[in-house]
Design a protein around this motif. Structure first.
Motif, PDB file in Angstrom:
ATOM      1  N   ALA A   1     -34.511 -47.875 -49.718  1.00 16.86           N
ATOM      2  CA  ALA A   1     -35.894 -48.226 -50.065  1.00 16.86           C
ATOM      3  C   ALA A   1     -36.124 -48.100 -51.574  1.00 16.86           C
ATOM      4  O   ALA A   1     -36.814 -48.930 -52.175  1.00 16.86           O
ATOM      5  CB  ALA A   1     -36.876 -47.342 -49.302  1.00 16.86           C
ATOM      6  N   GLU A   2     -35.551 -47.096 -52.169  1.00 17.89           N
ATOM      7  CA  GLU A   2     -35.680 -46.907 -53.619  1.00 17.89           C
ATOM      8  C   GLU A   2     -35.006 -48.059 -54.375  1.00 17.89           C
ATOM      9  O   GLU A   2     -35.555 -48.573 -55.351  1.00 17.89           O
ATOM     10  CB  GLU A   2     -35.041 -45.573 -54.017  1.00 17.89           C
ATOM     11  CG  GLU A   2     -35.142 -45.245 -55.479  1.00 17.89           C
ATOM     12  CD  GLU A   2     -34.460 -43.931 -55.824  1.00 17.89           C
ATOM     13  OE1 GLU A   2     -34.288 -43.681 -57.022  1.00 17.89           O
ATOM     14  OE2 GLU A   2     -34.081 -43.171 -54.908  1.00 17.89           O
ATOM     15  N   LEU A   3     -33.835 -48.468 -53.918  1.00 15.94           N
ATOM     16  CA  LEU A   3     -33.125 -49.581 -54.556  1.00 15.94           C
ATOM     17  C   LEU A   3     -33.878 -50.897 -54.376  1.00 15.94           C
ATOM     18  O   LEU A   3     -33.925 -51.727 -55.293  1.00 15.94           O
ATOM     19  CB  LEU A   3     -31.702 -49.692 -53.998  1.00 15.94           C
ATOM     20  CG  LEU A   3     -30.775 -48.527 -54.350  1.00 15.94           C
ATOM     21  CD1 LEU A   3     -29.507 -48.579 -53.516  1.00 15.94           C
ATOM     22  CD2 LEU A   3     -30.452 -48.520 -55.835  1.00 15.94           C
ATOM     23  N   VAL A   4     -34.488 -51.081 -53.206  1.00 16.96           N
ATOM     24  CA  VAL A   4     -35.300 -52.271 -52.945  1.00 16.96           C
ATOM     25  C   VAL A   4     -36.440 -52.345 -53.953  1.00 16.96           C
ATOM     26  O   VAL A   4     -36.679 -53.387 -54.570  1.00 16.96           O
ATOM     27  CB  VAL A   4     -35.848 -52.248 -51.495  1.00 16.96           C
ATOM     28  CG1 VAL A   4     -36.981 -53.240 -51.308  1.00 16.96           C
ATOM     29  CG2 VAL A   4     -34.731 -52.516 -50.513  1.00 16.96           C
ATOM     30  N   ARG A   5     -37.147 -51.243 -54.125  1.00 14.62           N
ATOM     31  CA  ARG A   5     -38.269 -51.212 -55.073  1.00 14.62           C
ATOM     32  C   ARG A   5     -37.787 -51.415 -56.509  1.00 14.62           C
ATOM     33  O   ARG A   5     -38.394 -52.161 -57.275  1.00 14.62           O
ATOM     34  CB  ARG A   5     -39.031 -49.895 -54.966  1.00 14.62           C
ATOM     35  CG  ARG A   5     -39.961 -49.821 -53.773  1.00 14.62           C
ATOM     36  CD  ARG A   5     -40.863 -48.596 -53.833  1.00 14.62           C
ATOM     37  NE  ARG A   5     -40.120 -47.350 -53.915  1.00 14.62           N
ATOM     38  CZ  ARG A   5     -39.630 -46.675 -52.886  1.00 14.62           C
ATOM     39  NH1 ARG A   5     -39.809 -47.134 -51.671  1.00 14.62           N
ATOM     40  NH2 ARG A   5     -38.976 -45.546 -53.057  1.00 14.62           N
ATOM     41  N   PHE A   6     -36.701 -50.769 -56.879  1.00  6.34           N
ATOM     42  CA  PHE A   6     -36.231 -50.826 -58.261  1.00  6.34           C
ATOM     43  C   PHE A   6     -35.762 -52.228 -58.652  1.00  6.34           C
ATOM     44  O   PHE A   6     -36.136 -52.740 -59.707  1.00  6.34           O
ATOM     45  CB  PHE A   6     -35.102 -49.812 -58.490  1.00  6.34           C
ATOM     46  CG  PHE A   6     -34.655 -49.757 -59.926  1.00  6.34           C
ATOM     47  CD1 PHE A   6     -35.362 -49.016 -60.850  1.00  6.34           C
ATOM     48  CD2 PHE A   6     -33.545 -50.467 -60.340  1.00  6.34           C
ATOM     49  CE1 PHE A   6     -34.965 -48.979 -62.179  1.00  6.34           C
ATOM     50  CE2 PHE A   6     -33.144 -50.435 -61.668  1.00  6.34           C
ATOM     51  CZ  PHE A   6     -33.857 -49.681 -62.585  1.00  6.34           C
ATOM     52  N   TYR A   7     -34.949 -52.854 -57.812  1.00  7.91           N
ATOM     53  CA  TYR A   7     -34.383 -54.152 -58.169  1.00  7.91           C
ATOM     54  C   TYR A   7     -35.262 -55.332 -57.747  1.00  7.91           C
ATOM     55  O   TYR A   7     -35.019 -56.462 -58.165  1.00  7.91           O
ATOM     56  CB  TYR A   7     -32.965 -54.293 -57.608  1.00  7.91           C
ATOM     57  CG  TYR A   7     -32.000 -53.407 -58.356  1.00  7.91           C
ATOM     58  CD1 TYR A   7     -31.615 -53.710 -59.651  1.00  7.91           C
ATOM     59  CD2 TYR A   7     -31.495 -52.253 -57.784  1.00  7.91           C
ATOM     60  CE1 TYR A   7     -30.746 -52.901 -60.360  1.00  7.91           C
ATOM     61  CE2 TYR A   7     -30.621 -51.426 -58.480  1.00  7.91           C
ATOM     62  CZ  TYR A   7     -30.254 -51.761 -59.769  1.00  7.91           C
ATOM     63  OH  TYR A   7     -29.403 -50.950 -60.475  1.00  7.91           O
ATOM     64  N   GLY A   8     -36.278 -55.084 -56.909  1.00 10.50           N
ATOM     65  CA  GLY A   8     -37.236 -56.129 -56.574  1.00 10.50           C
ATOM     66  C   GLY A   8     -36.760 -57.152 -55.567  1.00 10.50           C
ATOM     67  O   GLY A   8     -37.352 -58.229 -55.460  1.00 10.50           O
ATOM     68  N   TYR A   9     -35.716 -56.852 -54.835  1.00 12.04           N
ATOM     69  CA  TYR A   9     -35.251 -57.739 -53.776  1.00 12.04           C
ATOM     70  C   TYR A   9     -35.718 -57.188 -52.435  1.00 12.04           C
ATOM     71  O   TYR A   9     -36.050 -56.012 -52.316  1.00 12.04           O
ATOM     72  CB  TYR A   9     -33.723 -57.885 -53.823  1.00 12.04           C
ATOM     73  CG  TYR A   9     -33.283 -58.791 -54.959  1.00 12.04           C
ATOM     74  CD1 TYR A   9     -33.253 -60.167 -54.787  1.00 12.04           C
ATOM     75  CD2 TYR A   9     -32.937 -58.278 -56.198  1.00 12.04           C
ATOM     76  CE1 TYR A   9     -32.876 -61.005 -55.824  1.00 12.04           C
ATOM     77  CE2 TYR A   9     -32.561 -59.109 -57.239  1.00 12.04           C
ATOM     78  CZ  TYR A   9     -32.534 -60.474 -57.046  1.00 12.04           C
ATOM     79  OH  TYR A   9     -32.177 -61.309 -58.082  1.00 12.04           O
ATOM     80  N   SER A  10     -35.727 -58.032 -51.437  1.00 12.89           N
ATOM     81  CA  SER A  10     -36.266 -57.625 -50.141  1.00 12.89           C
ATOM     82  C   SER A  10     -35.358 -56.618 -49.440  1.00 12.89           C
ATOM     83  O   SER A  10     -34.162 -56.535 -49.725  1.00 12.89           O
ATOM     84  CB  SER A  10     -36.447 -58.846 -49.228  1.00 12.89           C
ATOM     85  OG  SER A  10     -35.188 -59.336 -48.812  1.00 12.89           O
ATOM     86  N   GLU A  11     -35.955 -55.901 -48.519  1.00 10.76           N
ATOM     87  CA  GLU A  11     -35.198 -54.931 -47.724  1.00 10.76           C
ATOM     88  C   GLU A  11     -34.140 -55.651 -46.880  1.00 10.76           C
ATOM     89  O   GLU A  11     -33.018 -55.166 -46.735  1.00 10.76           O
ATOM     90  CB  GLU A  11     -36.145 -54.135 -46.832  1.00 10.76           C
ATOM     91  CG  GLU A  11     -35.474 -52.999 -46.115  1.00 10.76           C
ATOM     92  CD  GLU A  11     -36.458 -52.113 -45.374  1.00 10.76           C
ATOM     93  OE1 GLU A  11     -36.020 -51.439 -44.436  1.00 10.76           O
ATOM     94  OE2 GLU A  11     -37.656 -52.107 -45.731  1.00 10.76           O
ATOM     95  N   ARG A  12     -34.509 -56.813 -46.371  1.00  6.82           N
ATOM     96  CA  ARG A  12     -33.565 -57.585 -45.555  1.00  6.82           C
ATOM     97  C   ARG A  12     -32.351 -58.013 -46.382  1.00  6.82           C
ATOM     98  O   ARG A  12     -31.211 -57.897 -45.945  1.00  6.82           O
ATOM     99  CB  ARG A  12     -34.266 -58.800 -44.973  1.00  6.82           C
ATOM    100  CG  ARG A  12     -33.362 -59.627 -44.098  1.00  6.82           C
ATOM    101  CD  ARG A  12     -34.104 -60.770 -43.485  1.00  6.82           C
ATOM    102  NE  ARG A  12     -33.197 -61.579 -42.679  1.00  6.82           N
ATOM    103  CZ  ARG A  12     -33.566 -62.567 -41.932  1.00  6.82           C
ATOM    104  NH1 ARG A  12     -34.835 -62.896 -41.847  1.00  6.82           N
ATOM    105  NH2 ARG A  12     -32.679 -63.256 -41.264  1.00  6.82           N
ATOM    106  N   TRP A  13     -32.586 -58.544 -47.594  1.00  5.13           N
ATOM    107  CA  TRP A  13     -31.489 -58.977 -48.452  1.00  5.13           C
ATOM    108  C   TRP A  13     -30.592 -57.791 -48.808  1.00  5.13           C
ATOM    109  O   TRP A  13     -29.373 -57.881 -48.773  1.00  5.13           O
ATOM    110  CB  TRP A  13     -32.033 -59.641 -49.723  1.00  5.13           C
ATOM    111  CG  TRP A  13     -30.959 -60.138 -50.632  1.00  5.13           C
ATOM    112  CD1 TRP A  13     -30.271 -61.309 -50.536  1.00  5.13           C
ATOM    113  CD2 TRP A  13     -30.425 -59.464 -51.780  1.00  5.13           C
ATOM    114  NE1 TRP A  13     -29.353 -61.415 -51.550  1.00  5.13           N
ATOM    115  CE2 TRP A  13     -29.423 -60.281 -52.331  1.00  5.13           C
ATOM    116  CE3 TRP A  13     -30.697 -58.241 -52.397  1.00  5.13           C
ATOM    117  CZ2 TRP A  13     -28.703 -59.932 -53.461  1.00  5.13           C
ATOM    118  CZ3 TRP A  13     -29.980 -57.900 -53.522  1.00  5.13           C
ATOM    119  CH2 TRP A  13     -28.987 -58.735 -54.048  1.00  5.13           C
TER     120      TRP A  13
END
Length: 107
Positions: A84-96
């Motif tokens: 979840a932290e990486l999703v927020r940081f890099y701005g890509y979706s959780e699914r991707w």
């Protein structure tokens, strides 16, 4: 060398004389993209963008980070608990991000 400026104000117009370029910047009549850049980054940076890209077109990707490089960084920094932290940081979706991790780790 810093640009020397003198500010001229007439009614609702704000004009700035840029001595290096010997031109007037009339903010009110700027093209919308240059007006927005002027608001966001200031006159000097807006003029730099104008001089560098004038006449060309700029495509602004939806994501700040390059997809391939972000994929490698996500794989590198994933510790099993921080998706979840990486999703927020890099701005890509959780699914991707999940797909990236599944393909890499073989989950």
């Amino acid at each position: 060398m810093a640009l020397e400026r003198s500010v001229l104000m007439t009614n609702r117009l704000v004009m700035k004389k840029v001595s290096k370029m010997d031109q007037l910047i009339d903010v009110v009549v700027l093209q919308s993209i240059y007006k927005k850049l002027w608001e966001l980054v200031g006159e000097k940076a807006m003029l730099s963008v104008f001089e560098y890209y004038r006449g060309g077109q700029i495509l602004a990707p939806q994501h700040l980070y390059n997809r391939e490089i972000a994929r490698n960084q996500i794989i590198k920094y994933y510790d099993g608990t921080n998706q979840a932290e990486l999703v927020r940081f890099y701005g890509y979706s959780e699914r991707w991000t999940s797909d990236v991790l599944q393909k890499y780790k073989g989950f």
